[in-house]
Design a protein around this motif. Structure first.
Motif, PDB file in Angstrom:
ATOM      1  N   SER A 121     -68.710 -49.480  -3.723  1.00  0.00           N
ATOM      2  CA  SER A 121     -69.110 -48.513  -4.745  1.00  0.00           C
ATOM      3  C   SER A 121     -68.366 -47.195  -4.584  1.00  0.00           C
ATOM      4  CB  SER A 121     -70.619 -48.253  -4.684  1.00  0.00           C
ATOM      5  OG  SER A 121     -71.320 -49.427  -4.969  1.00  0.00           O
ATOM      6  N   ILE A 122     -68.226 -46.764  -3.346  1.00  0.00           N
ATOM      7  CA  ILE A 122     -67.503 -45.518  -3.070  1.00  0.00           C
ATOM      8  C   ILE A 122     -66.043 -45.644  -3.495  1.00  0.00           C
ATOM      9  CG2 ILE A 122     -66.652 -44.032  -1.205  1.00  0.00           C
ATOM     10  CD1 ILE A 122     -69.410 -44.602   0.176  1.00  0.00           C
ATOM     11  N   ALA A 123     -65.430 -46.788  -3.211  1.00  0.00           N
ATOM     12  CA  ALA A 123     -64.036 -47.006  -3.605  1.00  0.00           C
ATOM     13  C   ALA A 123     -63.882 -46.922  -5.120  1.00  0.00           C
ATOM     14  CB  ALA A 123     -63.548 -48.347  -3.077  1.00  0.00           C
ATOM     15  N   ILE A 124     -64.831 -47.492  -5.849  1.00  0.00           N
ATOM     16  CA  ILE A 124     -64.776 -47.435  -7.309  1.00  0.00           C
ATOM     17  C   ILE A 124     -64.904 -45.995  -7.782  1.00  0.00           C
ATOM     18  CG2 ILE A 124     -66.019 -48.036  -9.441  1.00  0.00           C
ATOM     19  CD1 ILE A 124     -66.699 -50.730  -8.031  1.00  0.00           C
ATOM     20  N   SER A 125     -65.841 -45.258  -7.209  1.00  0.00           N
ATOM     21  CA  SER A 125     -66.042 -43.867  -7.643  1.00  0.00           C
ATOM     22  C   SER A 125     -64.824 -43.008  -7.323  1.00  0.00           C
ATOM     23  CB  SER A 125     -67.295 -43.270  -7.016  1.00  0.00           C
ATOM     24  OG  SER A 125     -67.132 -43.091  -5.619  1.00  0.00           O
ATOM     25  N   ARG A 126     -64.140 -43.293  -6.234  1.00  0.00           N
ATOM     26  CA  ARG A 126     -62.926 -42.531  -5.887  1.00  0.00           C
ATOM     27  C   ARG A 126     -61.814 -42.775  -6.900  1.00  0.00           C
ATOM     28  NH1 ARG A 126     -63.382 -43.377   0.551  1.00  0.00           N
ATOM     29  NH2 ARG A 126     -64.746 -41.605   0.922  1.00  0.00           N
ATOM     30  N   THR A 127     -61.730 -43.985  -7.429  1.00  0.00           N
ATOM     31  CA  THR A 127     -60.692 -44.256  -8.434  1.00  0.00           C
ATOM     32  C   THR A 127     -60.984 -43.525  -9.737  1.00  0.00           C
ATOM     33  OG1 THR A 127     -61.751 -46.268  -9.281  1.00  0.00           O
ATOM     34  CG2 THR A 127     -60.184 -46.539  -7.470  1.00  0.00           C
ATOM     35  N   MET A 128     -62.261 -43.207  -9.980  1.00  0.00           N
ATOM     36  CA  MET A 128     -62.635 -42.479 -11.186  1.00  0.00           C
ATOM     37  C   MET A 128     -62.264 -41.001 -11.076  1.00  0.00           C
ATOM     38  SD  MET A 128     -66.335 -44.298 -11.797  1.00  0.00           S
ATOM     39  CE  MET A 128     -66.835 -43.176 -13.072  1.00  0.00           C
ATOM     40  N   GLY A 129     -62.170 -40.494  -9.876  1.00  0.00           N
ATOM     41  CA  GLY A 129     -61.822 -39.094  -9.676  1.00  0.00           C
ATOM     42  C   GLY A 129     -63.028 -38.180  -9.807  1.00  0.00           C
ATOM     43  N   PRO A 130     -62.819 -36.917  -9.518  1.00  0.00           N
ATOM     44  CA  PRO A 130     -63.928 -35.959  -9.594  1.00  0.00           C
ATOM     45  C   PRO A 130     -64.349 -35.715 -11.039  1.00  0.00           C
ATOM     46  CG  PRO A 130     -61.874 -34.816  -9.163  1.00  0.00           C
ATOM     47  CD  PRO A 130     -61.570 -36.292  -9.112  1.00  0.00           C
ATOM     48  N   GLY A 131     -65.621 -35.418 -11.199  1.00  0.00           N
ATOM     49  CA  GLY A 131     -66.140 -35.117 -12.530  1.00  0.00           C
ATOM     50  C   GLY A 131     -65.718 -33.722 -12.964  1.00  0.00           C
ATOM     51  N   GLY A 132     -65.691 -33.503 -14.269  1.00  0.00           N
ATOM     52  CA  GLY A 132     -65.277 -32.200 -14.792  1.00  0.00           C
ATOM     53  C   GLY A 132     -66.355 -31.146 -14.643  1.00  0.00           C
ATOM     54  N   GLY A 133     -67.588 -31.563 -14.483  1.00  0.00           N
ATOM     55  CA  GLY A 133     -68.675 -30.604 -14.314  1.00  0.00           C
ATOM     56  C   GLY A 133     -69.165 -29.997 -15.617  1.00  0.00           C
ATOM     57  N   SER A 134     -68.520 -30.324 -16.739  1.00  0.00           N
ATOM     58  CA  SER A 134     -68.920 -29.710 -17.996  1.00  0.00           C
ATOM     59  C   SER A 134     -69.660 -30.692 -18.917  1.00  0.00           C
ATOM     60  CB  SER A 134     -67.675 -29.173 -18.722  1.00  0.00           C
ATOM     61  OG  SER A 134     -66.790 -30.242 -19.018  1.00  0.00           O
ATOM     62  N   PHE A 135     -70.052 -31.836 -18.392  1.00  0.00           N
ATOM     63  CA  PHE A 135     -70.745 -32.834 -19.208  1.00  0.00           C
ATOM     64  C   PHE A 135     -72.166 -32.377 -19.472  1.00  0.00           C
ATOM     65  CE2 PHE A 135     -73.274 -36.727 -19.742  1.00  0.00           C
ATOM     66  CZ  PHE A 135     -72.597 -37.288 -20.817  1.00  0.00           C
TER      67      PHE A 135
END
Length: 81
Positions: free
Chosen positions: A54-68
């Motif tokens: 799960s962590i590997a998948i989230s790392r491929t998504m990159g950091p969130g923009g924080g503005s959602f």
């Protein structure tokens, strides 16, 4: 790609499973058996390994923009103003 069963014992097992599960075809019975076996293997996998995946998948998504803005997203989705 097709899967051919060339072993008579395996073919007989597939036929027995087809009858036991009332599957329409041996292919359907084999698919069902493979899905169940994969689920069984996943359930035995340690939580640390599942978490690592799960962590590997989230790392491929990159950091969130924080503005959602979830409220705006939900309102837009449902057509609320």
């Amino acid at each position: 790609m097709p899967l051919f069963i060339r072993d008579d014992d395996v073919d007989a097992l597939a036929a027995k499973l087809q009858a036991a599960t009332k599957s329409r075809t041996k292919t359907e019975a084999v698919r069902l058996a493979l899905e169940h076996e994969l689920q069984r293997v996943r359930e035995k996998q340690p939580a640390s390994e599942r978490a690592a995946a799960s962590i590997a998948i989230s790392r491929t998504m990159g950091p969130g923009g924080g503005s959602f803005d979830m409220k705006t997203f939900t309102d837009d989705m449902w057509g609320d103003i």
